[in-house]
Design a protein around this motif. Structure first.
Motif, short mmCIF file in Angstrom:
data_model
loop_
_atom_site.label_atom_id
_atom_site.label_comp_id
_atom_site.label_asym_id
_atom_site.label_seq_id
_atom_site.Cartn_x
_atom_site.Cartn_y
_atom_site.Cartn_z
N PRO A 221 -27.07 55.77 -22.85
CA PRO A 221 -25.83 56.37 -22.33
C PRO A 221 -26.14 57.37 -21.22
O PRO A 221 -27.22 57.97 -21.18
N THR A 223 -24.01 60.34 -18.36
CA THR A 223 -22.82 61.16 -18.18
C THR A 223 -22.25 60.98 -16.78
O THR A 223 -23.01 60.98 -15.80
N VAL A 224 -20.96 60.84 -16.70
CA VAL A 224 -20.26 60.78 -15.41
C VAL A 224 -19.33 61.99 -15.33
O VAL A 224 -18.55 62.24 -16.25
N VAL A 235 -20.86 57.48 -20.83
CA VAL A 235 -20.70 56.03 -20.65
C VAL A 235 -21.79 55.34 -21.45
O VAL A 235 -22.98 55.53 -21.17
N ASP A 236 -21.39 54.56 -22.45
CA ASP A 236 -22.39 53.84 -23.24
C ASP A 236 -22.56 52.43 -22.71
O ASP A 236 -21.91 52.01 -21.75
N THR A 239 -19.45 50.11 -22.23
CA THR A 239 -18.33 50.60 -21.43
C THR A 239 -18.72 50.63 -19.96
O THR A 239 -19.85 50.99 -19.62
N THR A 240 -17.80 50.25 -19.07
CA THR A 240 -18.07 50.37 -17.64
C THR A 240 -17.71 51.78 -17.18
O THR A 240 -16.94 52.50 -17.82
N VAL A 241 -18.29 52.17 -16.05
CA VAL A 241 -17.97 53.47 -15.47
C VAL A 241 -16.47 53.54 -15.14
O VAL A 241 -15.82 54.57 -15.35
N GLU A 243 -13.96 51.99 -16.70
CA GLU A 243 -13.22 52.20 -17.94
C GLU A 243 -13.32 53.64 -18.41
O GLU A 243 -12.32 54.25 -18.81
N ALA A 244 -14.52 54.19 -18.35
CA ALA A 244 -14.72 55.56 -18.81
C ALA A 244 -13.96 56.55 -17.94
O ALA A 244 -13.35 57.51 -18.44
N PRO A 293 -17.70 51.13 -9.43
CA PRO A 293 -17.77 51.51 -10.85
C PRO A 293 -17.32 50.43 -11.82
O PRO A 293 -17.51 50.58 -13.02
N ARG A 297 -23.79 50.95 -12.56
CA ARG A 297 -24.01 51.94 -13.60
C ARG A 297 -24.85 53.08 -13.03
O ARG A 297 -24.79 53.34 -11.82
#
Length: 307
Positions: A221, A223-224, A235-236, A239-241, A243-244, A293, A297
């Motif tokens: 994961p 962080t954004v 963001v794991d 999950t896409t950037v 979506e997050a 995004p 990633r």
């Protein structure tokens, strides 16, 4: 996407293909565009799709796009064909151009099916500037090939597969030349064949489908940070950037969500992106100051995006 366009005409141009003419309801001037550009249209069902501009770039009052019905698609083409009517409004964004026409003395254009759309304004521009050009245009059948009535120049070779088989790429292209640029747009099998046939040529392509990319740089994961609000989100791998970012409140426009259209392109303010799209050039990837995004990633622990 606050701007709106009204559908002023909807015309069948081939089996399974309709052309839409779009304008502002008040007749005001539309943003200028260059050959290879597309617009993002938000339809009445809420979906956003990208379509290549294929009309007259010198006409400031209207845009033209063509839409192929895709039975296996995600619903956008079905909405256009079955529900969108003259007088309806659509939201729009752009124009954007990730497939620009570069200066050259000689052009060779290769189109497959609906891939003819971005090439039409390129051909008109090549004609205006006096460049040497030719078009090789293939499709399943003559009836399925849009705009053949506009392509009557003897430099155009139309090759319906049910009549003449596959495109004669190597013989038609000839040996590479320093003054020649090849442009190709169409389905993945055509692009693969053109790439194989154009070794040594200067080739520019536009893809409608995703090609395989390498695995992500990292599975951990990351962080954004959304710079406009200061919100941080983890963001794991599942999950896409995009979506997050949306879950964190960002209102980011997107269309294909496969890295092929460029609609969601976002400025990177800090961190190192792991580019997984299909459209950014090598120098854009190396600069590291933008990313898509929907698919790309992070190669670093933290990204700061202009969202």
């Amino acid at each position: 996407m606050s701007a709106r366009l009204v559908v002023t005409a909807k015309d069948p141009v081939a089996d399974g293909v309709v052309a839409l003419t779009l304008a502002r309801r008040d007749g005001a001037r539309l943003p200028d565009w260059t050959p290879g550009a597309h617009v993002d249209l938000t339809l009445g069902d809420g979906t956003t799709r990208q379509y290549s501009l294929c009309g007259d770039r010198w006409d400031p009052s209207s845009y033209r796009v063509a839409v192929l019905r895709e039975p296996a698609g995600r619903g956008g083409s079905a909405y256009v064909h079955d529900r969108l009517a003259v007088g309806d409004e659509v939201g729009f964004g752009g124009p954007r151009n990730h497939f620009p026409l570069v200066p050259a003395a000689r052009y060779r254009f290769v189109a497959g099916g609906i891939g003819i759309t971005p090439l039409l304004p390129m051909i008109r521009t090549a004609e205006i500037v006096g460049a040497d050009w030719a078009l090789l245009y293939g499709g399943r059948s003559r009836r399925s090939m849009a705009f053949t009535d506009e392509l009557t120049d003897p430099r155009v070779q139309v090759v319906p597969q049910d009549e003449a088989g596959l495109l004669p790429l190597r013989g038609w292209l000839g040996p590479p030349r320093d003054d020649t640029v090849v442009y190709c747009c169409g389905p993945s099998p055509l692009l693969a064949a053109v790439e194989e046939a154009t070794a040594g040529h200067r080739l520019h392509t536009e893809r409608f489908a995703v090609t395989e990319v390498a695995p992500p740089v990292r599975d951990e994961p990351f962080t954004v940070e959304l710079a406009r609000t200061g919100t941080r989100v983890v963001v794991d791998a599942a999950t896409t950037v995009l979506e997050a970012a949306r879950r964190a409140g960002a209102t980011t426009l997107s269309s294909c969500e496969r890295g092929t259209c460029g609609t969601c392109e976002t400025t990177v303010l800090a961190g190192v992106p792991d580019h997984r799209d299909q459209i950014l050039a090598d120098h854009e990837r190396a600069a590291g100051d933008c990313m898509l995004p929907c698919v790309s990633r992070a190669a670093s622990d933290h990204l700061v995006l202009d969202l």
